[in-house]
Each structure stands twice: as C-alpha cells, then as structure tokens.
Design a protein around this motif. Sequence first.
Motif, PDB file in Angstrom:
ATOM      1  N   ASP A 187      -1.666 -82.849 -67.243  1.00  0.00           N
ATOM      2  CA  ASP A 187      -0.304 -82.645 -66.771  1.00  0.00           C
ATOM      3  C   ASP A 187       0.604 -82.306 -67.945  1.00  0.00           C
ATOM      4  O   ASP A 187       1.063 -83.203 -68.656  1.00  0.00           O
ATOM      5  N   PRO A 188       0.881 -81.010 -68.159  1.00  0.00           N
ATOM      6  CA  PRO A 188       1.716 -80.656 -69.314  1.00  0.00           C
ATOM      7  C   PRO A 188       3.133 -81.191 -69.203  1.00  0.00           C
ATOM      8  O   PRO A 188       3.772 -81.483 -70.211  1.00  0.00           O
ATOM      9  N   PHE A 189       3.642 -81.331 -67.971  1.00  0.00           N
ATOM     10  CA  PHE A 189       5.013 -81.819 -67.828  1.00  0.00           C
ATOM     11  C   PHE A 189       5.116 -83.264 -68.283  1.00  0.00           C
ATOM     12  O   PHE A 189       6.139 -83.691 -68.804  1.00  0.00           O
ATOM     13  N   GLY A 190       4.033 -84.034 -68.094  1.00  0.00           N
ATOM     14  CA  GLY A 190       4.022 -85.421 -68.529  1.00  0.00           C
ATOM     15  C   GLY A 190       3.769 -85.573 -70.019  1.00  0.00           C
ATOM     16  O   GLY A 190       4.134 -86.586 -70.619  1.00  0.00           O
ATOM     17  N   GLY A 207       4.480 -74.251 -64.088  1.00  0.00           N
ATOM     18  CA  GLY A 207       3.340 -75.080 -64.474  1.00  0.00           C
ATOM     19  C   GLY A 207       2.376 -74.350 -65.401  1.00  0.00           C
ATOM     20  O   GLY A 207       1.896 -74.919 -66.385  1.00  0.00           O
ATOM     21  N   GLY A 208       2.090 -73.082 -65.091  1.00  0.00           N
ATOM     22  CA  GLY A 208       1.186 -72.313 -65.935  1.00  0.00           C
ATOM     23  C   GLY A 208       1.759 -72.076 -67.324  1.00  0.00           C
ATOM     24  O   GLY A 208       1.036 -72.135 -68.326  1.00  0.00           O
ATOM     25  N   GLN A 209       3.054 -71.814 -67.401  1.00  0.00           N
ATOM     26  CA  GLN A 209       3.695 -71.614 -68.704  1.00  0.00           C
ATOM     27  C   GLN A 209       3.698 -72.901 -69.515  1.00  0.00           C
ATOM     28  O   GLN A 209       3.468 -72.880 -70.735  1.00  0.00           O
ATOM     29  N   ARG A 210       3.937 -74.042 -68.857  1.00  0.00           N
ATOM     30  CA  ARG A 210       3.915 -75.318 -69.571  1.00  0.00           C
ATOM     31  C   ARG A 210       2.527 -75.610 -70.120  1.00  0.00           C
ATOM     32  O   ARG A 210       2.384 -76.157 -71.220  1.00  0.00           O
ATOM     33  N   GLN A 211       1.482 -75.236 -69.370  1.00  0.00           N
ATOM     34  CA  GLN A 211       0.136 -75.455 -69.885  1.00  0.00           C
ATOM     35  C   GLN A 211      -0.128 -74.568 -71.094  1.00  0.00           C
ATOM     36  O   GLN A 211      -0.801 -74.982 -72.042  1.00  0.00           O
ATOM     37  N   ARG A 212       0.413 -73.356 -71.104  1.00  0.00           N
ATOM     38  CA  ARG A 212       0.291 -72.485 -72.273  1.00  0.00           C
ATOM     39  C   ARG A 212       1.016 -73.082 -73.485  1.00  0.00           C
ATOM     40  O   ARG A 212       0.547 -72.978 -74.621  1.00  0.00           O
ATOM     41  N   GLU A 268      -9.011 -81.688 -67.843  1.00  0.00           N
ATOM     42  CA  GLU A 268      -8.468 -81.196 -66.568  1.00  0.00           C
ATOM     43  C   GLU A 268      -7.255 -80.286 -66.772  1.00  0.00           C
ATOM     44  O   GLU A 268      -6.213 -80.457 -66.112  1.00  0.00           O
ATOM     45  N   PRO A 269      -7.339 -79.282 -67.659  1.00  0.00           N
ATOM     46  CA  PRO A 269      -6.132 -78.506 -67.974  1.00  0.00           C
ATOM     47  C   PRO A 269      -5.706 -77.531 -66.884  1.00  0.00           C
ATOM     48  O   PRO A 269      -4.626 -76.958 -66.976  1.00  0.00           O
ATOM     49  N   THR A 270      -6.533 -77.317 -65.864  1.00  0.00           N
ATOM     50  CA  THR A 270      -6.187 -76.343 -64.821  1.00  0.00           C
ATOM     51  C   THR A 270      -6.111 -76.946 -63.431  1.00  0.00           C
ATOM     52  O   THR A 270      -5.844 -76.238 -62.465  1.00  0.00           O
ATOM     53  N   SER A 271      -6.318 -78.265 -63.287  1.00  0.00           N
ATOM     54  CA  SER A 271      -6.471 -78.843 -61.947  1.00  0.00           C
ATOM     55  C   SER A 271      -5.200 -78.763 -61.113  1.00  0.00           C
ATOM     56  O   SER A 271      -5.275 -78.688 -59.883  1.00  0.00           O
ATOM     57  N   ALA A 272      -4.027 -78.792 -61.751  1.00  0.00           N
ATOM     58  CA  ALA A 272      -2.783 -78.783 -60.981  1.00  0.00           C
ATOM     59  C   ALA A 272      -2.183 -77.379 -60.854  1.00  0.00           C
ATOM     60  O   ALA A 272      -1.069 -77.229 -60.356  1.00  0.00           O
ATOM     61  N   LEU A 273      -2.926 -76.353 -61.273  1.00  0.00           N
ATOM     62  CA  LEU A 273      -2.399 -74.997 -61.294  1.00  0.00           C
ATOM     63  C   LEU A 273      -2.897 -74.188 -60.104  1.00  0.00           C
ATOM     64  O   LEU A 273      -3.969 -74.440 -59.556  1.00  0.00           O
ATOM     65  N   ASP A 274      -2.107 -73.183 -59.720  1.00  0.00           N
ATOM     66  CA  ASP A 274      -2.548 -72.238 -58.701  1.00  0.00           C
ATOM     67  C   ASP A 274      -3.809 -71.534 -59.164  1.00  0.00           C
ATOM     68  O   ASP A 274      -4.035 -71.359 -60.368  1.00  0.00           O
ATOM     69  N   ARG A 275      -4.617 -71.058 -58.190  1.00  0.00           N
ATOM     70  CA  ARG A 275      -5.860 -70.367 -58.533  1.00  0.00           C
ATOM     71  C   ARG A 275      -5.591 -69.145 -59.417  1.00  0.00           C
ATOM     72  O   ARG A 275      -6.309 -68.898 -60.385  1.00  0.00           O
ATOM     73  N   SER A 276      -4.574 -68.367 -59.083  1.00  0.00           N
ATOM     74  CA  SER A 276      -4.283 -67.165 -59.879  1.00  0.00           C
ATOM     75  C   SER A 276      -3.894 -67.530 -61.303  1.00  0.00           C
ATOM     76  O   SER A 276      -4.259 -66.845 -62.266  1.00  0.00           O
ATOM     77  N   VAL A 277      -3.151 -68.655 -61.458  1.00  0.00           N
ATOM     78  CA  VAL A 277      -2.761 -69.109 -62.790  1.00  0.00           C
ATOM     79  C   VAL A 277      -3.975 -69.684 -63.515  1.00  0.00           C
ATOM     80  O   VAL A 277      -4.143 -69.493 -64.725  1.00  0.00           O
ATOM     81  N   GLN A 278      -4.862 -70.379 -62.779  1.00  0.00           N
ATOM     82  CA  GLN A 278      -6.100 -70.880 -63.379  1.00  0.00           C
ATOM     83  C   GLN A 278      -6.880 -69.756 -64.030  1.00  0.00           C
ATOM     84  O   GLN A 278      -7.391 -69.884 -65.146  1.00  0.00           O
ATOM     85  N   VAL A 279      -7.001 -68.636 -63.326  1.00  0.00           N
ATOM     86  CA  VAL A 279      -7.771 -67.495 -63.843  1.00  0.00           C
ATOM     87  C   VAL A 279      -7.185 -67.009 -65.165  1.00  0.00           C
ATOM     88  O   VAL A 279      -7.922 -66.747 -66.126  1.00  0.00           O
ATOM     89  N   THR A 280      -5.849 -66.909 -65.243  1.00  0.00           N
ATOM     90  CA  THR A 280      -5.237 -66.424 -66.483  1.00  0.00           C
ATOM     91  C   THR A 280      -5.411 -67.431 -67.622  1.00  0.00           C
ATOM     92  O   THR A 280      -5.598 -67.037 -68.772  1.00  0.00           O
ATOM     93  N   VAL A 281      -5.351 -68.741 -67.313  1.00  0.00           N
ATOM     94  CA  VAL A 281      -5.543 -69.764 -68.348  1.00  0.00           C
ATOM     95  C   VAL A 281      -6.992 -69.738 -68.857  1.00  0.00           C
ATOM     96  O   VAL A 281      -7.244 -69.867 -70.063  1.00  0.00           O
ATOM     97  N   ILE A 282      -7.955 -69.564 -67.946  1.00  0.00           N
ATOM     98  CA  ILE A 282      -9.363 -69.473 -68.356  1.00  0.00           C
ATOM     99  C   ILE A 282      -9.568 -68.266 -69.269  1.00  0.00           C
ATOM    100  O   ILE A 282     -10.226 -68.360 -70.322  1.00  0.00           O
TER     101      ILE A 282
END
Length: 532
Positions: A367-370, A425-430, A448-462
């Motif tokens: 959870d990047p926000f946390g 959320g995706g930007q905060r993880q970046r 668990e860096p992608t579990s709370a992200l949308d699928r499309s955002v997961q793909v870009t983070v991967i």
Amino acid sequence: MTTPLLEIDNLRVDFDLPTGPVTAVKDVSFSIGENQTLALVGESGSGKSVTSTAVMRLLPEMARISGRIRFAGEDLAQASAARIRQLRGNDISVIFQEPMTSLNPLQRIGRQVAEVLKKHRGMSGKAARTRVLELLEQVGIPEAQRRIDSYPYELSGGQRQRVMIAMALACEPRLLIADEPTTALDVTVQAQILELLRDLQRRYGMAILFITHDLGLVRQFAERVCVMRHGELVESGSTAEVFAAPRHDYTRMLLEAEPHGHKPPVAADAPLLLQARDMRVRFTTRKRLFAADDVFEAVRGITLDVQRGQTVGIVGESGSGKSTLGRALLRLLDSQGQLRFEDTDISGFDKALMRPLRSRMQVVFQDPFGSLSPRLTVGEIISEGLRVHFPELDRRERERRVIEALEDVALDPLMRKRYPHEFSGGQRQRIAIARALVLKPDFLLLDEPTSALDRSVQVTVIELLLHLQDKYGLTYVFISHDLAVVRALSDTVLVMKDGVVVEQGATESVFADPREAYTRELMRAAFVDHAA
C-alpha cells in the motif's frame, strides 16, 4: 416486465472543490432487478464507487446530485435524511473493500454485528447474540461460538470480510452493494467469498451491485455489466455479450489488460546474491499471568538461493508466511538459521550492523498510500534515503538523483513538488519504486506491490519492473497472491503453506505441471472461470 428494484436515471455527481467544480459521474443510467447481479467496472477514478455511494447517500456535503435514484419506486435523491437512515443497513446494505478500516478495532465482532440488529430490529441481549451466531455460521466463520468475542485483528483478511458480509446481511436487505469486496484477498479466498455471496443471494433473494476492477471476477459472478470511464457509462449489456464482443475500445483494453509474457532466465552461472539456510521465524504471544506463553512458528526451515539478476516469486494464501519470510530476508525480523548477502554472513546482524547494507537492500510495500508520508512532497520522500545513507551529497546532487529516479519510473520530474494524495494508486506505487531505486540497490523485496491496482495499471507496473531490472541488473524477491503477475515476472517460484515451502522450481514448470494438490488448488482458483 417487472419493475426494477434499483433504477438510476441520468445520475450526475459534482464536487464543489476550492479549485472549482469537478464532475465525477455524468449522466449514468442503469437498473437492477430483484435477485439480479449487475457489475459496475472500470479503472480507479472511473466513478463507479461514487455512483454506489450516491445510492447510499453517503457523499460529502460538497457533492451535488442530480438525476433520479429510484429504489422500489421511491426516489432516494429526494428522500429525507431520516428516511435514508431507515433504509441503510435495513433494505440496502454495503460491503466495503477493506474490512480492517471498516470494523472498529476496539470492539468485539459480535458486538459490531449486533449493533445493526439493535438499530433496525430493536433486538438486544440474548436474542441479538443468538442471531449474530446464526449469521457468523451462515457466512462460514469457523468456531463461531468462540469467534463472536474476537477482535478484528485476531481474524484473517478473509474472516474479517465474512464478518462484514454478516453485518451487511443482518437485516436481510433487498439490495447489497459490494464495493471491491475481494480485492485484497487471496485467489482461493476470493473464490470462497464469491461462492458465499451467490449462496446468500439465492437464500435471501437479494439484488447485488458488484463493483470491481477485476473483469475475471465479473465473468464468474454477474449476469449484466456496465463499464465506466471518466465518470461516464461507455458500454453495458449482458456479461456474456460484452465479454464475447465488446463494442468500445476501452472495454477491449480492459479485457486485454492481463499480465503476460515471461521473464528471460538468468544465466545458470550467475553469482548468488542472497542465500538462506533452514530459516525460521518464531513469534511469542504472551498469555495471562501465570499461563505459559504461546510460541508460533511462522516460517519453518526454509532454504532459498537467489542469483544476481533473478526474480524469485513467493506465492501462497494469507497466513502462509510469505511476507514474514520476505521481511526476515531483509533482517527486518529476527530469525534463526543462516542468511548470507554476497559473501557476508548477516544472520546475527542487528540494526546498527545492517544499516550500511540498507541502501543495497530495499523494499516496496503493498500500500503506497500507507507507506508514503502525507506531510512530505514526493521530492522529499524520494530524497530522504539519500540524506540518511549518503549525507555527503549536496542539495544539487540529491535533486539530480531524485529527477533521475522519477524519470526511471516514467513520472514527470515536475511532479516532485506535489504530495502523495495528488496522485493515483499506480502513480503512488511508481513513487514508492523511485524511493527505493534512488539508492541504487542490488536487491528489492516487492511485497504485493500490484494487488490493489487496476489490471491495466498492473501491466504497466510489471513492464516497468522488468525494464528497471534489465537496465540496472536488479534482483527481486516478489511476494504476491496474484499468480498471473508472478508468472509474468518470475524466474522461479516458491509455493508456501503454513510456513513451509510445499513446491518450488522454474516458474513455467510449476505453472504447467504443479505436483502438489495445494498448488493445483491455487492454479484452479486463479486461472479457471467458475460458472455463475
């Protein structure tokens, strides 16, 4: 044709912000019939949760609603506050995404479920407790007689979500709003929760508004689907039709946004960066005075080799010990057994001895926000590690490295003056990845860096993680309950259950031909559609 139970007609929600009005939902219309499940899908910020919150009239004062929200023929948009309070929890109930933030940590779960019965049914004392026990048993809480007096922290994530379902169903509502009810859960627990909701729907005959960003769940669970983007409804129809022949480009993008590809394997002779031998982690729970302490072994005798440039995936259900193992590998927890980083035995290192190695061993949390301080700008957050580990750097060099780190994670360096709440959320993880990356580490623990992200955002983070690994020769230990993500990112995989490794090997070998029944169960829950 029967009258719909819930009918939303040209719903519009505007927020009056200091910077000006913002339209979150624009001219949305759909209906749900009795005993029907409709899924509202879209990425974060699409307006789906605002839509459901408008139905419950839980929007803040700055929100303005126009359009009609008719429930059983009654316009909720025009109803009085007193009438809405009557309906909430009684005729219309909601299950939120994160039960730990929805449940009161200071009250026992039985008391919290009973509160709904006291408010809407006038029940109290023994009658309320008897009904609460019935509800806990219906939602599958084991040993309900004992668990009724437990606090939320004493339950697993899946059990807490079951408590939330019990609370929502206490008064047998006609409409249940399920807002991302399985997002943070393991694939097997997700399947159990969906099956439970299906069973309860049949028992109570209720309608369900199911809000999610996971289209795989929609395929399993909903008869109809509405796709939202930027506050507007871009496509709707029966789930089978929308999935078979999506008309809108955005819907097609969501359906295709699945983690894919395979990581090229590292060379067989790549040097070892991290070695663990017979690693064990024990926790002691202090009991009452004069009673013996309980000793719980969360990680039991695990041996692991991680080569430089390799990604080791660790999968398993909640409580399997995977996150505990990850923290022990970084010496964030005390452990027994041997642990080596390169040629150094760090098994007995304390905080002071580990400090020189911290810049080379970094972590990115779920959870990047946390994990990002809301009081610091992005630039200050990313540069904080530089000030600690490289105090000799002047302000200009720190600034240069922060800009470089933001560019590495594909964020505009001008954003470094903003605060975390101003990002998605995706930007905060970046940003969290940039904070770790700025120190030029050799090893990254990704928990668990992608579990709370949308699928499309997961793909870009991967894709970002694979790019950074190739660019800097990074070594990853990747912890996740999402097997599709692990498959795309990992060279080898460890499957954990009850603190031990039940299966391990090359990722493709384990996924193509799992030997253990537990692994096959995880694969089935992750990759096989369950008919609704």
